[in-house]
Write an enzyme that holds these catalytic residues in place. Structure first.
Site, PDB file in Angstrom:
ATOM      1  N   ASP A   1      -5.804   2.098  -3.309  1.00  0.00           N
ATOM      2  CA  ASP A   1      -7.070   1.937  -2.595  1.00  0.00           C
ATOM      3  C   ASP A   1      -7.417   3.212  -1.824  1.00  0.00           C
ATOM      4  O   ASP A   1      -8.446   3.285  -1.156  1.00  0.00           O
ATOM      5  CB  ASP A   1      -7.054   0.720  -1.663  1.00  0.00           C
ATOM      6  CG  ASP A   1      -6.034   0.807  -0.544  1.00  0.00           C
ATOM      7  OD1 ASP A   1      -5.208   1.747  -0.532  1.00  0.00           O
ATOM      8  OD2 ASP A   1      -6.051  -0.077   0.340  1.00  0.00           O
TER       9      ASP A   1
ATOM     10  N   ASP B   1      -2.292   6.180  -3.411  1.00  0.00           N
ATOM     11  CA  ASP B   1      -1.135   5.557  -2.777  1.00  0.00           C
ATOM     12  C   ASP B   1      -0.666   4.408  -3.665  1.00  0.00           C
ATOM     13  O   ASP B   1      -1.165   4.232  -4.778  1.00  0.00           O
ATOM     14  CB  ASP B   1      -1.472   5.086  -1.365  1.00  0.00           C
ATOM     15  CG  ASP B   1      -2.612   4.070  -1.342  1.00  0.00           C
ATOM     16  OD1 ASP B   1      -3.375   4.013  -2.313  1.00  0.00           O
ATOM     17  OD2 ASP B   1      -2.736   3.332  -0.343  1.00  0.00           O
TER      18      ASP B   1
ATOM     19  N   ASP C   1      -1.020   1.198  -3.918  1.00  0.00           N
ATOM     20  CA  ASP C   1      -1.918   0.198  -4.495  1.00  0.00           C
ATOM     21  C   ASP C   1      -3.261   0.785  -4.888  1.00  0.00           C
ATOM     22  O   ASP C   1      -4.169   0.065  -5.284  1.00  0.00           O
ATOM     23  CB  ASP C   1      -2.101  -0.988  -3.547  1.00  0.00           C
ATOM     24  CG  ASP C   1      -2.904  -0.638  -2.301  1.00  0.00           C
ATOM     25  OD1 ASP C   1      -2.929   0.558  -1.924  1.00  0.00           O
ATOM     26  OD2 ASP C   1      -3.487  -1.554  -1.686  1.00  0.00           O
TER      27      ASP C   1
ATOM     28  N   SER D   1       0.816  -1.206   0.000  1.00  0.00           N
ATOM     29  CA  SER D   1       0.000   0.000   0.000  1.00  0.00           C
ATOM     30  C   SER D   1       0.855   1.264   0.000  1.00  0.00           C
ATOM     31  O   SER D   1       1.643   1.492  -0.907  1.00  0.00           O
ATOM     32  CB  SER D   1      -0.952  -0.038   1.194  1.00  0.00           C
ATOM     33  OG  SER D   1      -1.898   0.992   1.133  1.00  0.00           O
TER      34      SER D   1
END
EC number: 5.4.2.10
Length: 452
Positions: free
Chosen positions: A250, A246, A248, A104
């Protein structure tokens, strides 16, 4: 062995904490546990595997794919895609599980393994506990049951995942983005191709930064944890807004035309009003956490929208939404969940919906976000204390009560023990930042004396 799964999968320094052996073993364990739980129901299981662009994701992906295939699971590799894309494709393709390799917003040396159940939902705690137990059981000597011959899993690449996910995003937008200029900061991460393509197809004029991943530069001075580049670029290019993801993707944070941050609480406020207007805000309720800014709570009260608050963590927000049938929830950090269209936080979808609201109303993002005023929020970490006594210390309870009386209706105090460290987090909100700092300092001193 300590607990492997945190609030968002298994995470650590790649090739040190998170090794190829661990990734392979967890994948095999997950396949066995889900089979025992009846998830596969006698059919040949399938899995979707994706990753962010970290260099370590290459060998970790190979380990996960090997583990799943060795356990008899057919694997569809979707390559570098955002976490919510892997969750979406797990559901859309009818797969039995999904695996995302990402840490992340963490720095490049870290990586992580996150599992999704059928439908693209995060695994329940009990399944994660069982996966850990089975992994440890076999790590210490008990052999796996291994298929042979035609029983082993087959591995294929699913290149259509990119277009299928973008088509999904465009398909749920309430209106196009024609006439809107957007700067996108992709954090050199998993959305570096997806997000620009989605915004362009939706009609926006785009400027892209942080979209050249080399495996090493993910989250490095860019993205949702470092907004400075995006703020400067929005002003420089005269854009209507900026969107930051960010690693990833999400998460989504935003920047208005003047370069000011628009955080997750403000984004939730804007979307809550838009969804209510469209008749989509079920039970007239939005879900936040105990860390949601008091200004958000006051704004929702003023607008006649109910706010449900959960423990910190998007998984707890999601649990509340699923249990009660709510449509919208999220965190100040930019995890925003629109449950009718996603099973997890989706930064690209959030950014598209925010831009769509700007386009539909003709109002500036600053004007829309002005529905709430962020109250100053001071957070102080008090280390090396007995965090277990936060709720039982009479001295601390008295100090908190005194602080709450001083702050009144436009202030708030929250004491929260860390989930991973021997420290207590003291959070104070007030209409005046100097008052917030003073109250937080006094409470931190009491925490030290009472719990030290």
């Amino acid at each position: 062995m300590g607990r492997l799964f945190g609030t968002d999968g298994v995470r650590g320094v790649a090739n040190a904490d998170l090794t190829a052996e661990l990734a392979l073993g967890l994948s095999v364990a997950a396949a066995h546990v889900l089979a025992e739980a009846g998830t596969f129901e006698g059919h040949r299981p399938t899995a979707v595997v994706g990753r962010d662009p970290r260099a370590s994701g290459e060998f970790l992906e190979a380990a996960v794919v090997a583990g799943l295939a060795s356990a008899g699971v057919d694997v569809r590799r979707v390559g570098v895609l955002p976490t919510p894309a892997v969750a979406y494709l797990t559901g859309a393709l009818g797969a039995d599980l999904g695996v995302m390799l990402s840490a992340s917003h963490n720095a490049m040396p870290d990586n992580g393994v996150k599992f999704f159940a059928r439908g693209g939902h995060k695994l329940a705690d009990e399944l994660e506990h069982r996966i850990e137990a089975v992994y440890e059981q076999h790590r210490t000597g008990e052999p796996w049951a291994r298929p042979t011959g035609a029983g082993v899993g087959r591995v294929t690449d699913y290149d259509a995942g990119f277009d299928r996910y973008i088509a999904h995003l465009i398909g749920v937008l309430p209106n196009r983005l024609d006439g809107i200029k957007v700067v996108l900061d992709e954090a050199h991460g998993a959305a570096s191709r997806v997000s620009p393509e989605a915004f362009a197809r939706a009609g926006a004029e785009i400027v892209t930064i942080g979209a050249d991943p080399d495996g090493l530069n993910i989250n490095d001075g860019c993205g949702s944890t470092h907004l400075e580049m995006l703020q400067a670029a929005v002003v420089e290019h005269g854009a209507d807004l900026g969107i930051a993801h960010d690693g990833d993707a999400d998460r989504c944070l935003a920047v208005d035309a003047e370069g000011r941050e628009v955080d997750g609480d403000q984004i939730l406020a804007v979307l809550a009003l838009a969804m209510r207007e469209a008749g989509q805000l079920r039970k007239n309720t939005v879900v936040g956490t105990v860390m949601s800014n008091l200004g958000f709570k006051l704004a929702m009260e003023r607008e006649g929208i109910e706010l449900v608050q959960t423990a910190v963590g998007d998984r707890y927000v999601l649990e509340s939404m699923k249990a009660e049938g709510y449509a919208l929830g999220g965190e100040q950090s930019g995890h925003v969940i629109v449950l009718d269209h996603a099973t997890t936080g989706d930064g690209t979808l959030t950014g598209l919906m925010l831009a769509a609201r700007v386009a539909a109303t003709g109002r500036t993002l600053a004007d829309l976000a002005g529905v709430m005023s962020r109250l100053p929020q001071i957070l102080v970490n008090v280390p090396d204390v007995d965090k277990s006594r936060v709720t039982t210390s009479a001295e601390l309870a008295t100090a908190v009560a005194d602080a709450e009386r001083e702050l009144g209706a436009t202030g708030r105090v929250l004491l929260r023990p860390s989930g991973t460290e021997p420290l207590v987090r003291v959070m104070v909100e007030a209409a005046d930042i100097e008052q917030a700092k003073a109250v937080a300092g006094r409470l931190a001193d009491v925490v030290k004396s009472a719990l030290g």
